[in-house]
Every structure is written in C-alpha cells, then in structure tokens.
Design an enzyme around this catalytic site. Sequence first.
Site, PDB file in Angstrom:
ATOM      1  N   HIS A 139      -5.115  -3.172  -2.924  1.00 31.85           N
ATOM      2  CA  HIS A 139      -4.796  -2.214  -3.847  1.00 31.85           C
ATOM      3  C   HIS A 139      -4.560  -2.715  -5.183  1.00 31.85           C
ATOM      4  O   HIS A 139      -4.510  -2.379  -6.229  1.00 31.85           O
ATOM      5  CB  HIS A 139      -3.619  -1.426  -3.449  1.00 31.85           C
ATOM      6  CG  HIS A 139      -3.758  -0.729  -2.430  1.00 31.85           C
ATOM      7  ND1 HIS A 139      -4.264   0.480  -2.195  1.00 31.85           N
ATOM      8  CD2 HIS A 139      -3.578  -1.184  -0.869  1.00 31.85           C
ATOM      9  CE1 HIS A 139      -4.157   0.850  -0.739  1.00 31.85           C
ATOM     10  NE2 HIS A 139      -3.838   0.182  -0.219  1.00 31.85           N
ATOM     11  N   SER A 170       0.903  -1.232   0.020  1.00 31.24           N
ATOM     12  CA  SER A 170      -0.067  -0.067   0.219  1.00 31.24           C
ATOM     13  C   SER A 170       0.799   1.204  -0.130  1.00 31.24           C
ATOM     14  O   SER A 170       0.293   2.338  -0.249  1.00 31.24           O
ATOM     15  CB  SER A 170      -0.973  -0.085   1.234  1.00 31.24           C
ATOM     16  OG  SER A 170      -0.261  -0.139   2.308  1.00 31.24           O
ATOM     17  N   LYS A 199     -11.317   0.739  -2.317  1.00 27.80           N
ATOM     18  CA  LYS A 199     -10.200   1.311  -2.956  1.00 27.80           C
ATOM     19  C   LYS A 199     -10.604   1.741  -4.567  1.00 27.80           C
ATOM     20  O   LYS A 199     -11.498   2.682  -4.738  1.00 27.80           O
ATOM     21  CB  LYS A 199      -8.909   0.523  -3.010  1.00 27.80           C
ATOM     22  CG  LYS A 199      -8.452   0.277  -1.768  1.00 27.80           C
ATOM     23  CD  LYS A 199      -8.018   1.048  -0.655  1.00 27.80           C
ATOM     24  CE  LYS A 199      -7.685   0.397   0.639  1.00 27.80           C
ATOM     25  NZ  LYS A 199      -7.951   1.154   1.685  1.00 27.80           N
TER      26      LYS A 199
HETATM   27  C1  LIG Z   1      -3.120  -3.512   1.954  1.00 26.32           C
HETATM   28  C2  LIG Z   1      -4.471  -3.096   2.860  1.00 26.32           C
HETATM   29  N1  LIG Z   1      -5.077  -4.064   3.343  1.00 26.32           N
HETATM   30  C3  LIG Z   1      -6.238  -3.379   4.198  1.00 26.32           C
HETATM   31  C4  LIG Z   1      -6.801  -2.335   4.008  1.00 26.32           C
HETATM   32  C5  LIG Z   1      -7.877  -2.113   4.813  1.00 26.32           C
HETATM   33  O1  LIG Z   1      -8.948  -1.879   4.150  1.00 26.32           O
HETATM   34  P1  LIG Z   1     -10.334  -1.143   4.550  1.00 26.32           P
HETATM   35  O2  LIG Z   1      -9.710   0.150   4.250  1.00 26.32           O
HETATM   36  O3  LIG Z   1     -11.371  -1.362   3.826  1.00 26.32           O
HETATM   37  O4  LIG Z   1     -10.215  -1.450   6.247  1.00 26.32           O
HETATM   38  C6  LIG Z   1      -5.967  -1.336   3.434  1.00 26.32           C
HETATM   39  C7  LIG Z   1      -6.234  -0.043   3.203  1.00 26.32           C
HETATM   40  O5  LIG Z   1      -6.572   0.735   4.231  1.00 26.32           O
HETATM   41  C8  LIG Z   1      -4.745  -1.702   2.815  1.00 26.32           C
HETATM   42  O6  LIG Z   1      -4.124  -0.804   2.104  1.00 26.32           O
END
Ligand SMILES: Cc1ncc(COP(=O)(O)O)c(C=O)c1O
Length: 387
Positions: free
Chosen positions: A204, A176, A235
């Site tokens: 992502h 990320s 996303k």
């Molecule tokens: C790699 C990754 N996994 C999980 C999440 C969490 O997802 P969410 O924003 O839907 O809680 C994010 C981002 O916030 C992320 O970048």
Amino acid sequence: MDFIDEHLNHIKDKGLYRDFKFFTSSQSKYTSIDNRRVLLMASNNYLDLCADDRLKEAAEKAIYTYGVGSGGSRLITGSCKLHDQLEKKIADFKGAEAAIIFNTGYMANIGTITAISDQEWIIFSDELNHASIIDGCRLSGAKVVIYKHCNLDHLQEKIKIHQGKKRLIVTDGVFSMDGDIAPLDKIVELAKENKILTMVDDAHGTGVLGDNGAGSVEHFNLKGDIDIQVGTFSKALASEGGFVVGSKSLIEYLRHKARSFIYSTALSPVTIAVSLRSLDIVKNEREPRVKLLENSKWFQAKLRKLGFNVLESKTAIIALIIGNAAKARKLSEKLFEEGIFITAIRPPTVPDNTSRLRITLMSTHNRKDLKFALERLKKAGMELDVI
Ligand SMILES: Cc1ncc(COP(=O)(O)O)c(C=O)c1O
C-alpha cells in the site's frame, strides 16, 4: 457436513457473513455496482488508473503482439520479453539490483518467506501484518515471534530474548487495515545492530509514498537498507501481480526456491504490459500522489470534527473504527443506499471489537465528492448512534 451450516449460521449471527458486490462498469471514482451509480471510497485503486485509457491501450497492444495467455509457468513457457522488462523496471524503480514477479502479492509473501526460512529461523512479525505474511511465516515452520504493533521497545525486548544466527524481521510498510506506516528507520537500526535480516511488504506504499512514489522505503530514505522488499502491482498501479526486489543473488535464489513462483502459470503478457505502462505513469506524475495525501489529511480532520473515531494515517487508507461488526456492516449498507460504497471490515481481517469502515481515497476525489461523503456519513452515523 453439518459443520459447514453451523459455521455459516454462526457467522451470520455475529454479523460476520460476507457477500459480493458486483461491479457493472469499470472501476473509477464514480462507478456502477449492480447497475447503480455510486461514489467509490473502498478501492485500492488509489490513483484511479484502473480505467485509464493509456493502460487500456497498453493492454490492447500486448494482446495483438502476444495474445492473451502465458501458456505455462515462468520457468517453462510463461516468460515473454515483457516479464523481463518489468522485472528490470521495478528493480530500478525501487532502487534494487534485481526483481522477480509473482502472480500476486499474496504469493510473493508466502513464496519468499518459505524459501528463506525454516525451523532453524526466528521471525519477528508485527501483530498487524497482512494475512499473506502470517501464512508465509506459518508455512515456513520457523519460530514466529509476534511483537506489538509498531512497538519498537517490544520488538527490542523480543530480539534480546530470542537469540540466533538466522533471524528475520518482517513488517508491512503501510498497514492495510489501519493505514499507518511502520517505523522502518528504527526497525533498520535495530536490525543492523543485531544482525537481523529485514523484509518489508509495501503493497500500500508503492505508488503512494516517497518523492518518486517508490513507497515507504523511499519515504524513509532507506534505499539499499532493506534486504527484501515485497510489493504488488494490484493497488496504486491498478494492475495485478506481486514482486520482490533485492540483491541479484536473493532474486536468483527465489527463482529456484520459491514454490509459489515455480509451480504456477505466469501472469498474462497483457497484465504485464499494463504494469509496465502504469509504472511509467506513476514515476512521471507526482501531482496525483500529492493530491491523494492532501485528500486524506483533509478528510480525516473533517471526520474527527464530526465525532468519528478515526485512526491517524498519513496514507490513502482511513480506518473509521466502529467496534461492533453488525453495526459496521449496517453503516456500510446505509451509505450504499445513499450512493457511497465503503466496505465494512470485520474479524478475522481485523481484531475482535475493532470492526471498521475502511475508507480509501483516490487522487481524483475532489472537495465536492468528499463533502458529499461527509454529509452522508454524518447522517448515517447519527442514525446508528455512531456519533
Ligand atoms: C499488505 C498486503 N500485502 C499483500 C497483499 C496481497 O497482494 P495481492 O492482492 O496482490 O495478492 C495485500 C492485499 O491484498 C496487502 O494488503
């Protein structure tokens, strides 16, 4: 309560204090923050769908059919027909037998890892995995073995040392904060050789990578080879909610064991309706994905030419490394004054001395937008001695 003020003063001194930017319009490539028009280059809304009329229509229709709240957790009163449809659709999209929706990607990761593993398990985790994976590993009580970022030799070494029947390798599909893609093909090989379960969080990659936008697993042609795939609708899909796809039995198991699924009110039918429509759009429209990745390649090359330190990325995320936290923040502020919103990402989100601008591109950014951004980045970068 002195420790609170001490902490706040400490992070202010180190340039690590964080505050909000309040949007005053819908989130699109040109947006309004505190009533000021800016070019947005910081959002995970990669396909610029957050304000798409088709998604608004889907939301409106769902409101008139189902109302707004879900009224309870999924296993009590929170499941409407749309939840069922979305679980089937996301499983199909990802090429898996079944799916389960969590309220967020964060909850999907902590719920899944803690449901799967306990003190008897060994989890091999990439050092740059997302916080929600790290927290899931910690909460599970498993022995966590960190391997160097995307380093297969190191992972192999660790696998040799840490033997056992209950083992899991967990990695982001797309990282990320760095934007690079995990070497999933090699990871799967290693996992198969050593009889280790695999889990990929493709927050992502979903909607961005792969011919059909199914993500990093499709990118490597590994459908069916990863045991547990996590993702989020929040996303590229411009909605909210996490999900896990895998075998039917895995999903049934999570329904009975994942505490962040069981003990939380379900997502509203409105959100689910938006995800359903958004999945259709992403599946059927390849061109925006191609444009997005072209934008990223072009923009990275131009940034490097200007002298910026840019990490290699084949996704929509571009990490422009600054190092010092206060300087990264200053650069972000200067750009904001110039009409561009790019956030500075600082520790603890990224390792010490790797503070950065996390630039995220959209499929709707055109060359004029990107040239404008380059010009302002050059100006601000020179003023702050970054280039
Ligand atoms: C790699 C990754 N996994 C999980 C999440 C969490 O997802 P969410 O924003 O839907 O809680 C994010 C981002 O916030 C992320 O970048």
